[in-house]
Design a protein around this motif. Structure first.
Motif, PDB file in Angstrom:
ATOM      1  N   ALA A  24      28.414 -33.359  13.323  1.00 50.79           N
ATOM      2  CA  ALA A  24      28.222 -33.216  11.882  1.00 50.79           C
ATOM      3  C   ALA A  24      27.251 -34.239  11.323  1.00 50.79           C
ATOM      4  O   ALA A  24      26.475 -33.951  10.410  1.00 50.79           O
ATOM      5  N   ASN A  25      27.300 -35.454  11.878  1.00 56.63           N
ATOM      6  CA  ASN A  25      26.533 -36.555  11.287  1.00 56.63           C
ATOM      7  C   ASN A  25      25.224 -36.859  12.001  1.00 56.63           C
ATOM      8  O   ASN A  25      24.522 -37.785  11.615  1.00 56.63           O
ATOM      9  N   GLY A  26      24.891 -36.121  13.026  1.00 54.12           N
ATOM     10  CA  GLY A  26      23.674 -36.410  13.777  1.00 54.12           C
ATOM     11  C   GLY A  26      23.969 -37.218  15.020  1.00 54.12           C
ATOM     12  O   GLY A  26      25.111 -37.282  15.477  1.00 54.12           O
ATOM     13  N   VAL A  27      22.963 -37.849  15.559  1.00 55.61           N
ATOM     14  CA  VAL A  27      23.100 -38.609  16.807  1.00 55.61           C
ATOM     15  C   VAL A  27      23.324 -40.078  16.489  1.00 55.61           C
ATOM     16  O   VAL A  27      22.617 -40.670  15.668  1.00 55.61           O
ATOM     17  N   LYS A  28      24.307 -40.659  17.152  1.00 53.95           N
ATOM     18  CA  LYS A  28      24.582 -42.083  16.976  1.00 53.95           C
ATOM     19  C   LYS A  28      24.514 -42.783  18.334  1.00 53.95           C
ATOM     20  O   LYS A  28      25.139 -42.354  19.299  1.00 53.95           O
ATOM     21  N   ILE A  29      23.734 -43.852  18.382  1.00 52.54           N
ATOM     22  CA  ILE A  29      23.524 -44.621  19.613  1.00 52.54           C
ATOM     23  C   ILE A  29      24.114 -46.009  19.431  1.00 52.54           C
ATOM     24  O   ILE A  29      23.839 -46.689  18.432  1.00 52.54           O
ATOM     25  N   GLY A  30      24.926 -46.438  20.392  1.00 52.66           N
ATOM     26  CA  GLY A  30      25.532 -47.761  20.354  1.00 52.66           C
ATOM     27  C   GLY A  30      24.866 -48.708  21.331  1.00 52.66           C
ATOM     28  O   GLY A  30      24.769 -48.404  22.523  1.00 52.66           O
ATOM     29  N   VAL A  31      24.395 -49.844  20.843  1.00 52.95           N
ATOM     30  CA  VAL A  31      23.809 -50.881  21.699  1.00 52.95           C
ATOM     31  C   VAL A  31      24.869 -51.947  21.913  1.00 52.95           C
ATOM     32  O   VAL A  31      25.204 -52.704  20.999  1.00 52.95           O
ATOM     33  N   LEU A  32      25.405 -51.987  23.124  1.00 53.84           N
ATOM     34  CA  LEU A  32      26.471 -52.931  23.463  1.00 53.84           C
ATOM     35  C   LEU A  32      25.872 -53.994  24.375  1.00 53.84           C
ATOM     36  O   LEU A  32      25.462 -53.693  25.506  1.00 53.84           O
ATOM     37  N   THR A  33      25.805 -55.235  23.899  1.00 52.35           N
ATOM     38  CA  THR A  33      25.021 -56.244  24.592  1.00 52.35           C
ATOM     39  C   THR A  33      25.606 -57.635  24.386  1.00 52.35           C
ATOM     40  O   THR A  33      26.625 -57.808  23.702  1.00 52.35           O
ATOM     41  N   ASP A  34      24.962 -58.622  24.979  1.00 55.50           N
ATOM     42  CA  ASP A  34      25.314 -60.026  24.787  1.00 55.50           C
ATOM     43  C   ASP A  34      24.442 -60.566  23.657  1.00 55.50           C
ATOM     44  O   ASP A  34      23.241 -60.741  23.826  1.00 55.50           O
ATOM     45  N   MET A  53      13.116 -49.196  17.748  1.00 55.99           N
ATOM     46  CA  MET A  53      11.719 -48.790  17.882  1.00 55.99           C
ATOM     47  C   MET A  53      11.604 -47.390  18.467  1.00 55.99           C
ATOM     48  O   MET A  53      10.800 -46.568  18.007  1.00 55.99           O
ATOM     49  N   ALA A  54      12.420 -47.102  19.487  1.00 57.03           N
ATOM     50  CA  ALA A  54      12.387 -45.772  20.105  1.00 57.03           C
ATOM     51  C   ALA A  54      12.818 -44.703  19.100  1.00 57.03           C
ATOM     52  O   ALA A  54      12.201 -43.632  19.010  1.00 57.03           O
ATOM     53  N   VAL A  55      13.863 -44.998  18.358  1.00 59.38           N
ATOM     54  CA  VAL A  55      14.345 -44.051  17.346  1.00 59.38           C
ATOM     55  C   VAL A  55      13.261 -43.804  16.296  1.00 59.38           C
ATOM     56  O   VAL A  55      12.985 -42.654  15.919  1.00 59.38           O
ATOM     57  N   LYS A  68      21.187 -42.622  14.192  1.00 60.72           N
ATOM     58  CA  LYS A  68      21.649 -43.929  13.728  1.00 60.72           C
ATOM     59  C   LYS A  68      21.935 -44.835  14.912  1.00 60.72           C
ATOM     60  O   LYS A  68      22.444 -44.398  15.945  1.00 60.72           O
ATOM     61  N   VAL A  69      21.580 -46.116  14.755  1.00 60.93           N
ATOM     62  CA  VAL A  69      21.837 -47.128  15.791  1.00 60.93           C
ATOM     63  C   VAL A  69      22.885 -48.107  15.283  1.00 60.93           C
ATOM     64  O   VAL A  69      22.761 -48.653  14.180  1.00 60.93           O
ATOM     65  N   VAL A  70      23.931 -48.321  16.080  1.00 59.03           N
ATOM     66  CA  VAL A  70      24.925 -49.356  15.795  1.00 59.03           C
ATOM     67  C   VAL A  70      24.923 -50.339  16.962  1.00 59.03           C
ATOM     68  O   VAL A  70      24.480 -50.004  18.074  1.00 59.03           O
ATOM     69  N   SER A  71      25.397 -51.534  16.737  1.00 54.11           N
ATOM     70  CA  SER A  71      25.362 -52.542  17.803  1.00 54.11           C
ATOM     71  C   SER A  71      26.588 -53.437  17.736  1.00 54.11           C
ATOM     72  O   SER A  71      27.243 -53.548  16.691  1.00 54.11           O
ATOM     73  N   ALA A  72      26.878 -54.099  18.864  1.00 52.96           N
ATOM     74  CA  ALA A  72      28.014 -55.017  18.927  1.00 52.96           C
ATOM     75  C   ALA A  72      27.801 -56.010  20.064  1.00 52.96           C
ATOM     76  O   ALA A  72      27.071 -55.745  21.027  1.00 52.96           O
ATOM     77  N   ASP A  73      28.463 -57.145  19.947  1.00 54.80           N
ATOM     78  CA  ASP A  73      28.429 -58.210  20.950  1.00 54.80           C
ATOM     79  C   ASP A  73      29.695 -58.103  21.808  1.00 54.80           C
ATOM     80  O   ASP A  73      30.808 -58.256  21.296  1.00 54.80           O
ATOM     81  N   HIS A  74      29.517 -57.841  23.111  1.00 58.28           N
ATOM     82  CA  HIS A  74      30.698 -57.743  23.982  1.00 58.28           C
ATOM     83  C   HIS A  74      31.170 -59.104  24.493  1.00 58.28           C
ATOM     84  O   HIS A  74      32.189 -59.197  25.181  1.00 58.28           O
ATOM     85  N   SER A 308      14.699 -45.623  28.011  1.00 59.76           N
ATOM     86  CA  SER A 308      15.871 -44.767  28.258  1.00 59.76           C
ATOM     87  C   SER A 308      16.352 -44.101  26.978  1.00 59.76           C
ATOM     88  O   SER A 308      16.822 -42.963  27.004  1.00 59.76           O
ATOM     89  N   THR A 309      16.234 -44.798  25.852  1.00 55.52           N
ATOM     90  CA  THR A 309      16.609 -44.194  24.574  1.00 55.52           C
ATOM     91  C   THR A 309      15.681 -43.032  24.243  1.00 55.52           C
ATOM     92  O   THR A 309      16.133 -41.955  23.814  1.00 55.52           O
TER      93      THR A 309
END
Length: 400
Positions: A24-34, A53-55, A68-74, A308-309
């Motif tokens: 419904a909301n489109g594509v969402k990409i999660g960047v999970l990183t340090d 940049m790729a988006v 949409k891009v979301v991100s978090a620190d693991h 890859s994105t």
């Protein structure tokens, strides 16, 4: 038993709800990183920039809906990384998770991706377990792995006549995999591993480990670690006078590490990489754009995040859906031709096969500026760099 069925049903309904939200909301990409630890310069905020940049280059939407891009620190903790990915999949409609610096996190999230039927692209993780026993129909190991590093750097060093090796290893999945793969190359070529010592992630004092290496009589002190652990170990090895009596070899090195060490310290060091910003006109064009946004040239992980994105988004468009199985089918059948890879291909085990490069750090006198760091010594064809499918333990690989 009834309770178990209820829990399974709730999990299934949660996954369906998450997928419906994504549709419904489109594509969402999660960047999970340090974002703040020893690997933050390798991926971190720069990884989020590369994905965004790729988006943006793709146009910001796909199938008529926003990306949409979301991100978090693991925080380099597998439980935190898996918990965040589960939240993304179950309640936030995230379709794909990318980067995943740290193999323990990468393996855990790829397992979760299999359960939830969501695509997981490992660019920062190195362990070959990702395409062997822990392989997934929804997992891609894109940038590098420990087999390719060992195959490139290990063989190059053995050809110089350095026969006796001592390993200083990060004590988790990545370091253990890199030590094993490099040891296999050393022994195959007639060398000997005379000792090994393992250190915790984020070690600041390497003195006791380096004293063991110094007393081992090894020709090569191989650092099977990365990021700040690697740079701290190299600096302290120089302080202890280990160099040049023994050759210190980084088995996983990034441009950000060389920038941190400086050419005076790192000159002459050979290592294997998937990407160098100054390789050709295409790599330079992307890297200069990235530099303007970040003030640094991209590492191979950050370049892999972009590539890859973009490959994922093209597959979504071609498949006409965000459904993971259909998208993965397109990703596997479509060659990757961009600044990062030529004729790259994702195999059935999830390994993206592409050329790797053996490089040597320049002397200060040969460098024109801070980022003019490397000279390419050898291009290693992808078919030679990565583990052949005949040796794979991935259950998805059909054996003849």
């Amino acid at each position: 038993m009834r309770r178990q069925h209820q829990l399974a049903l709730l999990a299934t309904l949660g996954a369906i709800a998450g997928q419906a939200q994504a549709d419904a909301n489109g594509v969402k990409i999660g960047v999970l990183t340090d974002m703040s630890g020893v690997y933050s310069a390798i991926g971190g905020k720069g990884a989020v920039t590369a994905v965004q940049m790729a988006v943006d280059d793709f146009g910001g939407q796909v199938l008529g809906k926003p990306i949409k891009v979301v991100s978090a620190d693991h925080q380099n903790k597998a439980d935190i990384g898996v918990a965040k990915a589960r939240e993304w999949f179950d309640t936030q409609g995230v379709d794909m998770v990318v980067d995943l610096l740290n193999s323990s996190v990468g393996i855990g999230v790829q397992k979760l991706g299999t359960e939830k039927k969501r695509i997981v692209i490992n660019n920062g993780s190195g362990s070959t377990a990702l395409t062997n026993k822990e392989c997934s129909p929804y997992g891609v190991h894109y940038t590098y792995d420990t087999f390719a590093l060992a195959n490139g750097t290990g063989r190059a060093m053995m050809k110089t006549g350095a026969r006796n090796w001592f390993f200083l290893t990060a004590d988790y999945a990545f370091g253990q995999s890199l030590e094993k793969d490099t040891s296999d190359v050393v022994r195959e070529m007639g060398g000997k591993v005379v000792g090994t010592v393992r250190h915790p992630l984020s070690t600041s004092d390497f003195s006791s480990y380096l004293l063991q290496a110094q007393g081992s009589g090894a020709n090569v002190v191989a650092l099977a670690n990365a990021g700040a652990d690697f740079t701290n170990a190299v600096k302290q090895a120089r302080e202890f006078g280990i160099m040049p009596k023994q050759t210190v070899v980084g088995m996983l090195v990034f441009d950000s590490d060389i920038a941190s060490l400086g050419l005076a310290t790192a000159q002459g060091m050979k290592y294997t990489t998937a990407f160098y910003w100054d390789l050709n006109n295409d790599t330079r064009a992307f890297s200069q754009r990235y530099y303007k946004k970040t003030g640094a040239m991209p590492t191979m992980v950050q370049a892999g995040d972009y590539s890859s994105t973009m490959h994922y988004l093209k597959a979504v468009k071609a498949a006409g859906t965000v459904e993971a199985g259909a998208v993965m089918a397109k990703m596997r059948t479509t060659p990757i031709n961009d600044f990062f890879a030529r004729n790259g291909k994702i195999r059935e085990d999830g390994r993206m096969v592409h050329d790797m490069y053996l490089v040597e750090v320049k002397k200060p006198a040969d460098s024109k500026n801070k980022w003019d760091m490397l000279k390419v010594m050898q291009t290693i064809p992808g078919a030679q760099a990565f583990m052949p499918l005949s040796r794979s333990e991935c259950p998805l690989v059909k054996k003849s």
